[in-house]
Design an enzyme around this catalytic site. Sequence first.
Site, PDB file in Angstrom:
ATOM      1  N   GLY A 224     -13.798  -1.709  -6.810  1.00  0.00           N
ATOM      2  CA  GLY A 224     -15.094  -1.130  -6.487  1.00  0.00           C
ATOM      3  C   GLY A 224     -15.123  -0.226  -5.278  1.00  0.00           C
ATOM      4  N   GLY A 225     -13.958   0.270  -4.806  1.00  0.00           N
ATOM      5  CA  GLY A 225     -13.973   1.174  -3.664  1.00  0.00           C
ATOM      6  C   GLY A 225     -14.634   0.533  -2.461  1.00  0.00           C
TER       7      GLY A 225
ATOM      8  CB  THR B 192      -9.490  -1.013  -7.253  1.00  0.00           C
ATOM      9  OG1 THR B 192      -9.470   0.176  -6.461  1.00  0.00           O
ATOM     10  CG2 THR B 192      -8.532  -2.017  -6.671  1.00  0.00           C
TER      11      THR B 192
ATOM     12  CG  ASP C 162      -8.503   5.658  -0.138  1.00  0.00           C
ATOM     13  OD1 ASP C 162      -9.581   6.167  -0.464  1.00  0.00           O
ATOM     14  OD2 ASP C 162      -8.165   4.513  -0.480  1.00  0.00           O
TER      15      ASP C 162
ATOM     16  CB  SER D 244      -6.995  -0.271   1.246  1.00  0.00           C
ATOM     17  OG  SER D 244      -7.483  -0.966   0.120  1.00  0.00           O
ATOM     18  CB  SER D 245     -12.452  -0.956   0.469  1.00  0.00           C
ATOM     19  OG  SER D 245     -12.972   0.069   1.271  1.00  0.00           O
TER      20      SER D 245
ATOM     21  CB  THR E  62      -6.157   0.687  -6.635  1.00  0.00           C
ATOM     22  OG1 THR E  62      -7.015   1.687  -7.165  1.00  0.00           O
ATOM     23  CG2 THR E  62      -5.631   1.140  -5.277  1.00  0.00           C
TER      24      THR E  62
ATOM     25  NE  ARG F 147      -4.143   1.831   0.720  1.00  0.00           N
ATOM     26  CZ  ARG F 147      -5.002   2.343  -0.128  1.00  0.00           C
ATOM     27  NH1 ARG F 147      -4.809   2.177  -1.435  1.00  0.00           N
ATOM     28  NH2 ARG F 147      -6.063   2.989   0.285  1.00  0.00           N
TER      29      ARG F 147
END
Length: 604
Positions: free
Chosen positions: A501-502, A409, A451, A480-481, A427, A131
């Site tokens: 898809g966030g 993403t 984010d 993050s998701s 992403t 990340r």
Amino acid sequence: MPTPPLHAARERALHAVPRPRRRTMILALLLLACASPAGGVAAQSTVRAGTAIPPEGVGAVASRRGMVVSVSDIASDIGASVLARGGNAVDAAVATAFALAVTHPSAGNIGGGGFMVVRMANGEATTFDFREKAPLSATPTMMLDPDGSIAYARTDSGWLAPGVPGTVRGMELAHRKLGKLPWRDVVLPAAQLARRGFPLSRALAEELNRELKTTFAPFPASVATYGRAGGQPWRAGDRLRLPDLARSLRAIADSGADAFYTGWIADSIAEQMRAHGGAITRRDLAEYQAVERAPLRGAYLGHEIVAMGPPSSGGVVLIETLNQLEALTAERFARTSSDWLHLRIEAARRAYLDRARYLGDPDFGAVPVERLTSRAYADSLARSIDPDRASSSVTLGGALVAPTEPTETTHYSVVDAAGNAVAVTYTLEGGYGSGVVVRGAGFLLNNEMGDFNKKPGYTSTRGDIGTPPNVIAPGKRMLSSMTPTIVARNGELLLVTGSPGGRTIPNTVIDVVLGVVAFRLPLRAAVDAPRVHHQWLPDEVRYEEGAIPADARAELEGMGHVLRGTPTRSQGDAHSIWYDAKTRTSYGVNDRRSPDSKASAPTK
């Protein structure tokens, strides 16, 4: 977990009374189940009777030599070719990642970051966190205007939006730990692809034409990279060549990640950041490190869940939701019934609330992962669900509010001939990230700084959130998701999945896992099935066409749920693999929501 006789008694009791009283009985039976000495993790060691999954075949690509499924047919083919040359799943995953940086510019990246979950054929598992990080000069209020309001435009695009990229270090770390082929051999195909170019699909041609007028317009290097000669619009079949990106990828292939973080690429990033008021320095790049982390493990109906922990929230939301549904024995209801959907929505509502309350970078504060994913905690949440009424998200969470996230993403899944599996989600954040292409290096930078929680201590019904776990700090990874996930059954690989898809990502993955495990659907049917989404706030259920039948919709609205349907199926992009351990056959299923996606098997 209730014993099978309790399941049978519950089902007989529920269907022996009028419907208005059925939901009331759910809560009573739940309380009995939670008190049963048969409950607990120990009861999850074997698959429940009747949960055998039917053989795959219809709508899937089958192979005993491995499988790669991604959003790009070209990238899938490159990954499969690495398997054909004797590479393992990690080799193929690395090759696919770099290929997607060429063919899927909206999210494939070397200027962004993400997560990789790996499960080896012997059951050992690990994860790699690459990340992005906040620059060392970052401050908690850097995304605010002088009057204290949030500068949304600054977080969406331009030179202050990027976090320090992590993809190249992450791929190198995973390859060094678990790869088989030489590094150069798995990176070079992407460099060659960028140099020779590739024909644009209709979807990508239309997308680039749109972005050239909007996202790329303020940035000359971006227009020069992705614009067509003479300024004419792209058409399907036109060849897109990316010579600057090819140069960067070849340098990475020849010199490893240091070419990106300490070599001429780092110099280019730092110089252009200084020239345009950006925050990333050469020191930020030189000090960036990817991290290998222990996987997050859970269980659902006797299946093992291997997922990503913080700073990804996806694994926690996934396991916490599944734990609640198992405590409620919700799988006894039909998949499109109001009974099932009500419990499904309420479980997700509570898991997403905990996401906002507790989750952030574990290197910057304790995150109560063990408690949030425990059976005891799930039982307490399940007991808080009113079987007859929708909960109020505001009442549950007070002033906390969840922001909306962009959806660009990408996820891909890999299995090799030995049964080693890799799930990768990565992403640039928003579509095409910050819109900034690094001049001379040819790649897009992310816009991940958006984010973070941008205004500490401030929340609003508009969607701003200021809770401490995800406030900006130097060197911190933003929440993050992303939810790359691997499922095993009786110690053998079963499913590799994930999605873009966030904020919808965990719910998309939950629906695929539920389709396969709880409802015994073939993977093609589970991926194609319409999806639902509730993210705590805004307090509404979003659903794809066909997910909620008319009768269930009326009943859910009568219970107080706010439903917002879409006329199309556009939630997520779950490129997945179902694995038959007995025959060692991979069945690849691309998500047809993405027109250029493909499941690719190695060829001789």
